[in-house]
Design a protein around this motif. Structure first.
Motif, PDB file in Angstrom:
ATOM      1  N   ILE B 189     -30.793 -27.985 -17.996  1.00  0.00           N
ATOM      2  CA  ILE B 189     -31.314 -26.990 -17.518  1.00  0.00           C
ATOM      3  C   ILE B 189     -31.938 -27.237 -16.243  1.00  0.00           C
ATOM      4  N   GLU B 190     -32.874 -28.137 -16.245  1.00  0.00           N
ATOM      5  CA  GLU B 190     -33.703 -28.707 -15.335  1.00  0.00           C
ATOM      6  C   GLU B 190     -32.811 -29.259 -14.044  1.00  0.00           C
ATOM      7  N   GLY B 191     -31.593 -29.475 -14.221  1.00  0.00           N
ATOM      8  CA  GLY B 191     -30.775 -30.112 -13.227  1.00  0.00           C
ATOM      9  C   GLY B 191     -30.666 -31.454 -13.198  1.00  0.00           C
ATOM     10  N   ARG B 192     -30.304 -31.987 -14.365  1.00  0.00           N
ATOM     11  CA  ARG B 192     -30.407 -33.515 -14.734  1.00  0.00           C
ATOM     12  C   ARG B 192     -29.216 -33.746 -15.409  1.00  0.00           C
ATOM     13  N   ARG B 193     -28.652 -35.070 -15.466  1.00  0.00           N
ATOM     14  CA  ARG B 193     -27.617 -35.628 -16.279  1.00  0.00           C
ATOM     15  C   ARG B 193     -28.222 -35.074 -17.760  1.00  0.00           C
ATOM     16  N   GLY B 194     -27.161 -34.846 -18.655  1.00  0.00           N
ATOM     17  CA  GLY B 194     -27.717 -34.151 -20.249  1.00  0.00           C
ATOM     18  C   GLY B 194     -27.892 -35.354 -21.132  1.00  0.00           C
ATOM     19  N   ASN B 195     -29.018 -36.372 -20.614  1.00  0.00           N
ATOM     20  CA  ASN B 195     -29.233 -37.415 -21.469  1.00  0.00           C
ATOM     21  C   ASN B 195     -30.494 -37.078 -22.541  1.00  0.00           C
ATOM     22  N   PRO B 196     -30.034 -37.400 -23.787  1.00  0.00           N
ATOM     23  CA  PRO B 196     -31.464 -36.898 -24.837  1.00  0.00           C
ATOM     24  C   PRO B 196     -32.650 -37.611 -24.454  1.00  0.00           C
ATOM     25  N   ARG B 197     -33.899 -36.958 -24.523  1.00  0.00           N
ATOM     26  CA  ARG B 197     -35.144 -37.556 -24.247  1.00  0.00           C
ATOM     27  C   ARG B 197     -35.723 -38.082 -25.660  1.00  0.00           C
ATOM     28  N   ILE B 198     -36.268 -39.322 -25.418  1.00  0.00           N
ATOM     29  CA  ILE B 198     -37.082 -39.736 -26.615  1.00  0.00           C
ATOM     30  C   ILE B 198     -38.346 -38.949 -27.049  1.00  0.00           C
ATOM     31  N   LYS B 199     -38.198 -38.492 -28.588  1.00  0.00           N
ATOM     32  CA  LYS B 199     -39.471 -37.931 -29.090  1.00  0.00           C
ATOM     33  C   LYS B 199     -40.226 -38.588 -29.953  1.00  0.00           C
ATOM     34  N   PRO B 200     -41.358 -38.646 -29.886  1.00  0.00           N
ATOM     35  CA  PRO B 200     -42.334 -37.550 -29.260  1.00  0.00           C
ATOM     36  C   PRO B 200     -42.431 -37.939 -27.499  1.00  0.00           C
ATOM     37  N   PRO B 201     -42.740 -36.871 -26.682  1.00  0.00           N
ATOM     38  CA  PRO B 201     -43.373 -35.421 -27.071  1.00  0.00           C
ATOM     39  C   PRO B 201     -42.230 -34.595 -27.544  1.00  0.00           C
ATOM     40  N   PHE B 202     -42.573 -33.777 -28.810  1.00  0.00           N
ATOM     41  CA  PHE B 202     -41.471 -32.657 -28.969  1.00  0.00           C
ATOM     42  C   PHE B 202     -41.607 -31.540 -28.186  1.00  0.00           C
ATOM     43  N   PRO B 203     -40.426 -30.868 -28.017  1.00  0.00           N
ATOM     44  CA  PRO B 203     -40.333 -29.507 -27.094  1.00  0.00           C
ATOM     45  C   PRO B 203     -41.426 -28.633 -27.274  1.00  0.00           C
ATOM     46  N   ALA B 204     -41.981 -28.660 -28.379  1.00  0.00           N
ATOM     47  CA  ALA B 204     -43.187 -27.531 -28.559  1.00  0.00           C
ATOM     48  C   ALA B 204     -44.563 -28.154 -27.798  1.00  0.00           C
ATOM     49  N   VAL B 205     -44.610 -29.274 -27.260  1.00  0.00           N
ATOM     50  CA  VAL B 205     -45.712 -29.869 -26.788  1.00  0.00           C
ATOM     51  C   VAL B 205     -45.240 -29.923 -25.027  1.00  0.00           C
ATOM     52  N   ALA B 206     -43.997 -30.697 -25.027  1.00  0.00           N
ATOM     53  CA  ALA B 206     -43.586 -30.823 -23.568  1.00  0.00           C
ATOM     54  C   ALA B 206     -42.045 -30.564 -23.548  1.00  0.00           C
ATOM     55  N   GLY B 207     -41.552 -29.220 -23.454  1.00  0.00           N
ATOM     56  CA  GLY B 207     -40.340 -29.332 -23.273  1.00  0.00           C
ATOM     57  C   GLY B 207     -39.671 -29.021 -21.812  1.00  0.00           C
ATOM     58  N   VAL B 208     -38.882 -27.986 -21.739  1.00  0.00           N
ATOM     59  CA  VAL B 208     -38.249 -27.774 -20.279  1.00  0.00           C
ATOM     60  C   VAL B 208     -39.554 -27.633 -19.328  1.00  0.00           C
ATOM     61  N   PHE B 209     -39.330 -28.257 -18.055  1.00  0.00           N
ATOM     62  CA  PHE B 209     -40.035 -28.291 -17.140  1.00  0.00           C
ATOM     63  C   PHE B 209     -41.493 -28.583 -17.500  1.00  0.00           C
ATOM     64  N   GLY B 210     -41.499 -29.544 -18.639  1.00  0.00           N
ATOM     65  CA  GLY B 210     -42.678 -30.105 -19.172  1.00  0.00           C
ATOM     66  C   GLY B 210     -43.796 -29.261 -20.003  1.00  0.00           C
ATOM     67  N   MET B 211     -43.142 -27.950 -20.144  1.00  0.00           N
ATOM     68  CA  MET B 211     -43.847 -26.885 -20.756  1.00  0.00           C
ATOM     69  C   MET B 211     -43.458 -26.563 -22.306  1.00  0.00           C
ATOM     70  N   PRO B 212     -44.379 -26.092 -23.160  1.00  0.00           N
ATOM     71  CA  PRO B 212     -43.986 -25.717 -24.285  1.00  0.00           C
ATOM     72  C   PRO B 212     -42.719 -25.024 -24.662  1.00  0.00           C
ATOM     73  N   THR B 213     -41.803 -25.456 -25.305  1.00  0.00           N
ATOM     74  CA  THR B 213     -40.570 -24.915 -25.721  1.00  0.00           C
ATOM     75  C   THR B 213     -40.036 -25.050 -27.038  1.00  0.00           C
TER      76      THR B 213
END
Lengths: 183, 436
Positions: B189-213
């Motif tokens: 969605i952010e316009g990047r390659r679809g590589n998974p991110r390391i968790k944490p941070p979990f999406p509820a803390v820092a998700g799409v655009f770095g915001m709670p998701t």
């Protein structure tokens, strides 16, 4: 991950490199419909970068493929480098980095379709279109056939896509009839 | 209902009740069928109260992981001053799964209402519905339904006259299985390659655009309006097995079976009845042999095991497999298991994002070994190598794509070793189709 046509082989109708659109005519000129569409989409996101996938879709809808010039233009519009844009384009399988046939045919051959005879459907398309080999464009420039991973219609084996049209329950017998509609 | 077949009397059609009914696609048609009753009510309710109803209902994520939905929502801190986002995961790419496609094709407003209620429950003003790029028809239908809902003021800057903003947009993918992984989806969605991110941070803390998701699957979100309309107790009562698995579940059925399609049954439904009664059993003259019950990423089981399973999260686990996404793939006695598993491994090799070495190299290596065995050039050591590889590919990467390649392959070798050894020794089993 690329499905791009190979650079060699008998059925290739066009030379395969990324600069076939010279001189390049920009897609997103001020006041144009694609520009208006992109601006509208950008209002939905907090960053311009998020408009990248939609912008690439607009380019492909307009031009049929995404050239290196187009990647440069999209980068300029969104404030990204051409190299970054290319990195994203090459990640996703649906953006064509070379011109493809007028009708781009994708046949699902993942397990669920495979066990229902999808490979025979692929063979029928390769034969009836005159493409002969996967990824090559037919001599008349009309068809390109590729295998694609799961299209998400597994109960309706075998699903195929022709450009943006999704057709499910395709059997070998139905292939000639389908091709009549995309002649 | 058993779309594309008629509803079976033993089904419990809730989400799928209007599959095949084109009039259910319009806003008006959906309202006539009981739609958009829950949303205005929800918008007038405290978000935490809605989270609690969903917690109480026992609804668990229908995308594959089975995480309790209400609990996931409660990780979103309401009133923290940050923009919150809801992402609807409609990237449905798991081989064997095609339920979300039908939800979007036939009942787009069911999903929109579920998204809108959820957005309110997690304090989000913006929802992105991430639909895989190949789903051209569902995308067109969803876009049209969203336009309709916006024009009618159901969603938008003053949703249902509540004064609350609920913006909702379709984001089209561009061909990548891995974008169904929630952090890869957010990158896409952010316009990047679809590589998974390391968790944490979990999406509820820092998700799409770095915001709670919050990221929820289509089927999970579509169930939400029904829970609000009928109550948590009603939902919880749909349970024939473990009390930890509640509600109705859509199972997509494909492969060598008489009536492939989508079937909706209560959690805990007997798998034997499901296979032979609802799905019509095997094709004429054939017998079921092996089943992958939860999309291609879960272990394969034999038909003898499957006949004892209760269809819920715990029931499948008892037999060493998983409910996953509910994509039931059936292979009959005419199929070669080595050949089918080799094809499946090729899928994972193709779809690996290539970020982690174990996955990039492991999936490709495993595919080569399996294809060699299928070609009659394998060795007994190859089978040991596959198990060793799987050990190195499991639990050692950023996301579970790597694990998902080893799961069906190793379980398949364990359960159908004879077929692999027959190919290796050159004595092909007479009951199995000779691989091309």
């Amino acid at each position: 991950m690329s499905h791009g046509p190979s650079a060699s082989g008998g059925a290739v109708a066009q030379p395969m490199h990324g600069h076939q659109d010279e001189p390049y005519v920009p897609v997103f000129t001020a006041g144009s419909a694609p520009r208006a569409k992109l601006d509208d989409i950008l209002s939905r996101y907090p960053t311009r970068q998020a408009g990248l996938l939609p912008a690439l879709w607009i380019v492909q809808d307009e031009r049929g493929w995404v050239s290196e010039h187009a990647m440069q233009e999209v980068g300029d519009v969104l404030g990204l480098t051409a190299a970054y844009v290319k990195g994203v384009v090459t990640f996703y399988t649906m953006y064509h980095q070379h011109p493809v046939g007028q009708y781009f045919i994708q046949v699902c051959t993942t397990s669920c379709c495979n066990c229902m005879g999808a490979e025979d459907v692929v063979k029928a398309f390769l034969e009836k279109t005159g493409c002969g080999e996967l990824g090559l464009t037919s001599a008349d420039g009309r068809y390109t056939v590729i295998e694609v991973e799961c299209l998400g219609a597994c109960g309706f084996a075998t699903p195929i896509m022709i450009n943006n049209d999704f057709i499910d329950s395709v059997s070998v017998e139905k292939v000639p009839e389908i091709l009549k509609k995309y002649a | 209902m058993g779309y594309p077949h008629k509803s079976h009397p033993r089904e419990t059609p809730i989400l799928s009740k209007y599959f095949g009914d084109p009039e259910a696609r319009t806003l008006e048609g959906w309202k006539v069928r009981g739609g958009y009753k829950a949303l205005p009510m929800a918008l007038a309710t405290d978000p935490v109260a809605i989270q609690n109803i969903v917690k109480e209902s026992g609804l668990r994520g229908r995308g594959g992981a089975g995480f309790p939905t209400g609990l996931k929502w409660s990780f979103m801190k309401i009133g923290d001053g940050k923009p919150h986002y809801l992402c609807c995961n409609a990237d449905e790419s798991e081989p064997g799964t095609f339920k979300d496609r039908e939800i979007m094709r036939w009942t787009p407003h069911q999903l929109i209402e579920g998204c809108a209620i959820t957005a309110h429950a997690i304090g989000a003003e913006t929802t992105y519905i991430y639909i895989r790029g190949e789903f051209t028809e569902p995308i067109a239908i969803m876009e049209k339904a969203l336009d309709e809902a916006r024009a009618a003021g159901v969603i938008g800057p003053n949703a249902c006259g509540s004064g609350k903003t609920i913006n909702m947009w379709v984001h089209r993918g561009a061909g990548a299985y891995i974008c169904g992984e929630e952090t890869a989806l957010m990158n896409s969605i952010e316009g990047r390659r679809g590589n998974p991110r390391i968790k944490p941070p979990f999406p509820a803390v820092a998700g799409v655009f770095g915001m709670p998701t919050t990221v929820n699957n289509v089927e999970t979100l579509a169930a939400v309006p029904h829970i609000l309309n009928n109550g948590a107790e009603w939902y919880k009562a749909m349970c024939l097995g473990s009390p930890k698995s509640t509600g109705s579940k859509l199972f997509s059925v494909c492969g060598n079976v008489a009536r492939p399609g989508n079937y909706e049954v209560p959690m805990g439904f007997p798998f034997k009845d499901f296979l032979y009664d609802l799905c019509g059993g095997p094709l004429p003259g054939r017998k079921f042999k092996a089943i992958i019950p939860g999309g291609s990423s879960v272990p394969v089981i034999t038909i003898e095991e499957a006949e004892q399973v209760k269809m819920d999260y715990e029931g499948f686990m008892e037999f060493g497999t998983m409910l996953g996404s509910g994509g039931v793939i059936i292979f009959d006695d005419a199929q070669s298991m080595p050949r089918q598993l080799a094809r499946l491994a090729r899928f994972y090799a193709h779809e690996s994002c290539a970020q982690c070495t174990q996955c990039r190299e492991g999936t490709a290596w495993m595919t080569k070994i399996l294809e060699r065995i299928v070609a009659g050039q394998g060795t007994y050591e190859d089978l040991d190598t596959i198990f060793e590889l799987t050990e190195n590919m499991t639990g050692k990467t950023i996301c579970v794509l790597s694990d998902s390649c080893g799961a069906p392959v190793c379980s398949g070798i364990t359960r159908f070793r004879g077929e692999f050894e027959a190919l290796i020794s050159g004595k092909r089993s007479s009951t199995v189709a000779v691989p091309a």
